[in-house]
Write a protein that holds these residues in place. Structure first.
Motif, short mmCIF file in Angstrom:
data_model
loop_
_atom_site.label_atom_id
_atom_site.label_comp_id
_atom_site.label_asym_id
_atom_site.label_seq_id
_atom_site.Cartn_x
_atom_site.Cartn_y
_atom_site.Cartn_z
N LYS A 5 0.84 -1.20 0.00
CA LYS A 5 0.00 0.00 0.00
C LYS A 5 0.88 1.24 0.00
CE LYS A 5 -4.04 -2.01 0.55
NZ LYS A 5 -5.14 -1.84 -0.34
N ILE A 6 0.36 2.31 -0.56
CA ILE A 6 1.01 3.62 -0.55
C ILE A 6 0.04 4.59 0.11
CG2 ILE A 6 1.91 5.53 -1.94
CD1 ILE A 6 2.59 3.60 -4.09
N ARG A 7 0.53 5.34 1.09
CA ARG A 7 -0.26 6.41 1.71
C ARG A 7 0.02 7.70 0.96
NH1 ARG A 7 -2.13 5.35 7.28
NH2 ARG A 7 -2.77 7.51 7.25
N VAL A 8 -1.04 8.34 0.49
CA VAL A 8 -0.90 9.57 -0.31
C VAL A 8 -1.70 10.67 0.37
CG1 VAL A 8 -1.27 10.61 -2.56
CG2 VAL A 8 -0.71 8.19 -2.40
N THR A 9 -1.08 11.83 0.55
CA THR A 9 -1.73 12.98 1.18
C THR A 9 -1.63 14.18 0.26
OG1 THR A 9 -1.05 12.16 3.35
CG2 THR A 9 -1.77 14.45 3.24
N LEU A 10 -2.75 14.87 0.07
CA LEU A 10 -2.77 16.11 -0.72
C LEU A 10 -2.32 17.25 0.19
CD1 LEU A 10 -3.55 17.38 -3.46
CD2 LEU A 10 -5.80 17.80 -2.49
N VAL A 11 -1.17 17.87 -0.12
CA VAL A 11 -0.61 18.91 0.75
C VAL A 11 -0.67 20.30 0.14
CG1 VAL A 11 0.88 17.35 2.04
CG2 VAL A 11 1.74 18.44 -0.02
N ARG A 32 -9.77 16.83 -0.40
CA ARG A 32 -9.45 18.16 0.15
C ARG A 32 -8.01 18.14 0.64
NH1 ARG A 32 -12.66 15.19 2.91
NH2 ARG A 32 -12.01 14.38 4.92
N MET A 33 -7.49 19.29 0.98
CA MET A 33 -6.13 19.37 1.49
C MET A 33 -6.01 18.59 2.79
SD MET A 33 -4.79 23.20 0.60
CE MET A 33 -3.53 23.00 1.80
N ASN A 34 -4.86 17.97 2.97
CA ASN A 34 -4.53 17.13 4.13
C ASN A 34 -5.38 15.87 4.22
OD1 ASN A 34 -2.48 18.89 5.08
ND2 ASN A 34 -4.08 20.25 5.85
N HIS A 35 -6.07 15.50 3.15
CA HIS A 35 -6.80 14.25 3.09
C HIS A 35 -5.82 13.16 2.69
CE1 HIS A 35 -10.12 11.66 1.11
NE2 HIS A 35 -10.07 11.43 2.41
N THR A 36 -5.86 12.02 3.38
CA THR A 36 -4.95 10.91 3.13
C THR A 36 -5.73 9.69 2.71
OG1 THR A 36 -3.43 11.75 4.80
CG2 THR A 36 -3.16 9.46 4.17
N VAL A 37 -5.22 8.98 1.72
CA VAL A 37 -5.82 7.71 1.28
C VAL A 37 -4.71 6.67 1.16
CG1 VAL A 37 -7.76 8.74 0.04
CG2 VAL A 37 -5.63 8.32 -1.16
N GLU A 38 -5.10 5.40 1.30
CA GLU A 38 -4.18 4.29 1.08
C GLU A 38 -4.57 3.62 -0.22
OE1 GLU A 38 -3.53 1.41 4.06
OE2 GLU A 38 -2.75 2.86 5.49
N VAL A 45 -0.99 3.56 -10.39
CA VAL A 45 -1.06 4.53 -9.28
C VAL A 45 0.25 5.30 -9.19
CG1 VAL A 45 -1.21 4.74 -6.77
CG2 VAL A 45 -2.79 3.25 -7.99
N ARG A 46 1.38 4.62 -9.37
CA ARG A 46 2.67 5.31 -9.34
C ARG A 46 2.75 6.39 -10.43
NH1 ARG A 46 7.25 3.84 -5.92
NH2 ARG A 46 6.39 2.24 -4.57
N GLY A 47 2.22 6.09 -11.61
CA GLY A 47 2.21 7.07 -12.69
C GLY A 47 1.37 8.28 -12.36
N LYS A 57 2.29 14.37 -0.82
CA LYS A 57 3.29 13.75 0.04
C LYS A 57 2.89 12.29 0.11
CE LYS A 57 2.86 14.26 4.45
NZ LYS A 57 2.79 14.79 5.80
N TRP A 58 3.84 11.36 -0.02
CA TRP A 58 3.47 9.95 0.01
C TRP A 58 4.55 9.13 0.69
CZ3 TRP A 58 5.51 12.26 -4.19
CH2 TRP A 58 6.61 11.67 -4.79
N SER A 59 4.15 7.93 1.14
CA SER A 59 5.09 6.99 1.74
C SER A 59 4.59 5.58 1.48
CB SER A 59 5.22 7.23 3.24
OG SER A 59 3.98 7.00 3.88
N VAL A 60 5.52 4.64 1.41
CA VAL A 60 5.19 3.24 1.15
C VAL A 60 4.91 2.54 2.46
CG1 VAL A 60 6.02 1.07 0.19
CG2 VAL A 60 6.57 3.23 -0.92
#
Length: 60
Positions: A5-11, A32-38, A45-47, A57-60
């Protein structure tokens, strides 16, 4: 790779960005801003993340 999974946050705001970039943000499920999804760690998704990396901002 798909079981990871990758956690992605709109910053950053999508105001003033290209319409295709806004559509990509919505396609990732970010609302919305600061919303995070896995998301599944797939090449598609990487593309999408690479296309709008300056907004995220993202992390594995």
């Amino acid at each position: 790779m798909a079981d990871k999974k990758i956690r992605v946050t709109l910053v950053k705001s999508i105001i003033g960005t290209k319409e295709s970039h806004r559509a990509t943000v919505r396609g990732l499920g970010l609302r919305r801003m600061n919303h995070t999804v896995e998301l599944a760690d797939t090449p598609e998704v990487r593309g999408m993340i690479n296309k709008i990396a300056y907004l995220l901002k993202w992390s594995v």
